[in-house]
Scaffold this motif. Structure first.
Motif, PDB file in Angstrom:
ATOM      1  N   SER A  44     -33.001   5.930 -13.278  1.00 23.40           N
ATOM      2  CA  SER A  44     -33.265   5.409 -14.623  1.00 23.40           C
ATOM      3  C   SER A  44     -33.095   3.897 -14.644  1.00 23.40           C
ATOM      4  O   SER A  44     -32.196   3.350 -14.000  1.00 23.40           O
ATOM      5  CB  SER A  44     -32.282   6.056 -15.606  1.00 23.40           C
ATOM      6  N   ASP A  46     -32.479   0.872 -17.465  1.00 21.86           N
ATOM      7  CA  ASP A  46     -32.053   0.711 -18.852  1.00 21.86           C
ATOM      8  C   ASP A  46     -31.575  -0.718 -19.090  1.00 21.86           C
ATOM      9  O   ASP A  46     -30.985  -1.340 -18.197  1.00 21.86           O
ATOM     10  CB  ASP A  46     -30.916   1.686 -19.170  1.00 21.86           C
ATOM     11  N   GLY A 160     -40.137   1.968 -26.910  1.00 20.23           N
ATOM     12  CA  GLY A 160     -39.303   2.099 -25.726  1.00 20.23           C
ATOM     13  C   GLY A 160     -38.574   3.423 -25.653  1.00 20.23           C
ATOM     14  O   GLY A 160     -38.741   4.310 -26.492  1.00 20.23           O
ATOM     15  N   ASP A 308     -42.754   5.809 -18.130  1.00 20.45           N
ATOM     16  CA  ASP A 308     -43.422   4.799 -17.309  1.00 20.45           C
ATOM     17  C   ASP A 308     -42.807   4.915 -15.914  1.00 20.45           C
ATOM     18  O   ASP A 308     -41.672   4.502 -15.689  1.00 20.45           O
ATOM     19  CB  ASP A 308     -43.192   3.414 -17.901  1.00 20.45           C
ATOM     20  N   ARG A 322     -39.756  -5.050 -14.651  1.00 17.02           N
ATOM     21  CA  ARG A 322     -40.791  -4.525 -15.549  1.00 17.02           C
ATOM     22  C   ARG A 322     -40.178  -4.105 -16.879  1.00 17.02           C
ATOM     23  O   ARG A 322     -40.696  -4.427 -17.951  1.00 17.02           O
ATOM     24  CB  ARG A 322     -41.481  -3.342 -14.874  1.00 17.02           C
ATOM     25  N   MET A 323     -39.052  -3.409 -16.810  1.00 21.29           N
ATOM     26  CA  MET A 323     -38.367  -2.968 -18.025  1.00 21.29           C
ATOM     27  C   MET A 323     -37.844  -4.156 -18.823  1.00 21.29           C
ATOM     28  O   MET A 323     -37.997  -4.226 -20.046  1.00 21.29           O
ATOM     29  CB  MET A 323     -37.225  -2.022 -17.647  1.00 21.29           C
ATOM     30  N   ASN A 328     -43.166  -2.090 -19.653  1.00 22.16           N
ATOM     31  CA  ASN A 328     -43.218  -0.618 -19.673  1.00 22.16           C
ATOM     32  C   ASN A 328     -43.575  -0.101 -21.055  1.00 22.16           C
ATOM     33  O   ASN A 328     -43.332  -0.762 -22.077  1.00 22.16           O
ATOM     34  CB  ASN A 328     -41.864  -0.042 -19.246  1.00 22.16           C
ATOM     35  N   LYS A 331     -40.056   5.378 -21.489  1.00 19.34           N
ATOM     36  CA  LYS A 331     -38.891   5.325 -20.616  1.00 19.34           C
ATOM     37  C   LYS A 331     -39.275   4.867 -19.214  1.00 19.34           C
ATOM     38  O   LYS A 331     -40.144   5.451 -18.568  1.00 19.34           O
ATOM     39  CB  LYS A 331     -38.259   6.721 -20.554  1.00 19.34           C
ATOM     40  N   GLN A 332     -38.601   3.819 -18.719  1.00 24.11           N
ATOM     41  CA  GLN A 332     -38.862   3.343 -17.356  1.00 24.11           C
ATOM     42  C   GLN A 332     -38.077   4.159 -16.348  1.00 24.11           C
ATOM     43  O   GLN A 332     -36.850   4.252 -16.423  1.00 24.11           O
ATOM     44  CB  GLN A 332     -38.483   1.861 -17.223  1.00 24.11           C
TER      45      GLN A 332
END
Length: 336
Positions: A44, A46, A160, A308, A322-323, A328, A331-332
């Motif tokens: 994940s 975040d 997001g 994503d 990217r996040m 994105n 959710k990345q």
């Protein structure tokens, strides 16, 4: 067997770059009684991770140079010295870290615990709508925002990982929901989810359009970004409004002296509004309740979500950047 891991090379000055981390290999540690060995499948990304690679004080201990980058993940148990876990079980843990294999202690308390991935959902859901982002949205609305039917909720970074769930729960609670996002694709996604109005934060007329969308003011403001959106929304709070400060991704790379925001105290006196910061780890005891509702809502078609996904463990730094840049949609994740 070797473990591949991304470790922190140095603290970034300003925005992070890919060379902040370096990829290393090391032998996998032996299991002690009560531990399991997990082969990572999903990791994940975040926004809270940005605070973990800063040398300054934060609400949780960060990563020191040379340490494995922190983060949550999902993986398959490939060895167990714990009586309650067997090979083949799927585990989710905030303690996974950016590595291909993790030795975990399932009996640690609270947010450090290792949990089974719920049956009947994709494994990566435990990192998204049925994980920390879903819990964040649930407790933020039910415990802090508490929108009443007919009230107006404004959500920044609305497309997001957290924002998409916030908007849908707010609709289930009977609120009007206004999305703020940064591209037409993201705005259209929010409209498709059922947001009543979608406004670009890049629009020079954002403040005016927000006023038009909220003629009686904003009853609940969910702030995922800080910065200009934060200032505009606080200036338009309704009487007895509630503002939930969940993230500050728009300003996290700026010097603290630049992150002064709106001098909102006078407005708060007039509106008698309440502003409260939200750290999801304070609410870990609400996981079972939140996940019960989220699973029911998702099964009934009330909760939809987008992911994503980047493919490959080598792309962890790329996914982080990217996040952080907002590239994105949803959710990345990285599929290891």
């Amino acid at each position: 067997m070797m473990n591949r891991k991304w470790v922190l090379d140095h603290y970034p000055q300003g925005a992070a770059t890919e060379d902040v981390w370096r990829l290393e290999e090391a032998p996998i540690a032996e299991l002690h009684p009560g531990q399991i060995l997990v082969k990572t499948q999903w990791l994940s990304l975040d926004p809270y991770m940005r605070g973990r690679i800063s040398p300054g004080a934060n609400y949780a201990a960060g990563v020191a140079p040379g340490g494995v980058m922190q983060g949550g993940g999902v993986g398959e148990v490939i060895a167990s010295a714990h009586p309650g876990w067997k090979v083949g079980d799927l585990a989710e843990s905030m303690e996974m870290g950016w590595q291909t294999h993790a030795v975990l202690s399932p009996d640690l308390p609270g947010s450090q615990a290792t949990n089974r991935v719920p049956e009947g959902v994709p494994p990566q859901a435990a990192l998204s709508w049925l994980g920390m982002p879903g819990l964040t949205a649930y407790v933020g609305l039910t415990e802090i925002g508490r929108p009443l039917p007919g009230e107006t909720v404004v959500v920044s970074a609305a497309s997001g990982a957290v924002g998409q769930i916030v908007g849908q729960i707010a609709k289930l609670m009977g609120a009007r929901v206004i999305a703020i996002a940064g591209s037409e694709e993201k705005l259209n996604y929010c409209r498709d989810l059922g947001f009543d109005v979608a406004i670009s934060h890049r629009d020079p007329q954002m403040a005016e359009k927000l006023t038009e969308a909220c003629p009686q003011g904003i009853d609940v403001f969910w702030d995922n970004t800080g910065g200009h959106i934060h200032d505009v929304a606080l200036s338009q709070l309704a009487t007895r409004a509630r503002a939930i400060i969940c993230g500050r991704i728009a300003v996290v790379d700026k010097p603290a002296s630049e992150d002064i925001g709106l001098r909102a105290s006078a407005r708060l006196i007039v509106t008698r509004a309440r502003i409260e910061g939200l750290i999801v780890f304070d609410w870990w005891h609400k996981r079972a309740e939140a996940f019960r509702h989220l699973q029911q809502w998702q099964a009934e078609g009330h909760i939809r979500y987008r992911e994503d996904v980047l493919e490959g463990f080598e792309r962890m730094p790329e996914a982080f950047l990217r996040m952080m840049s907002g590239a994105n949609l949803g959710k990345q994740l990285v599929r290891v």
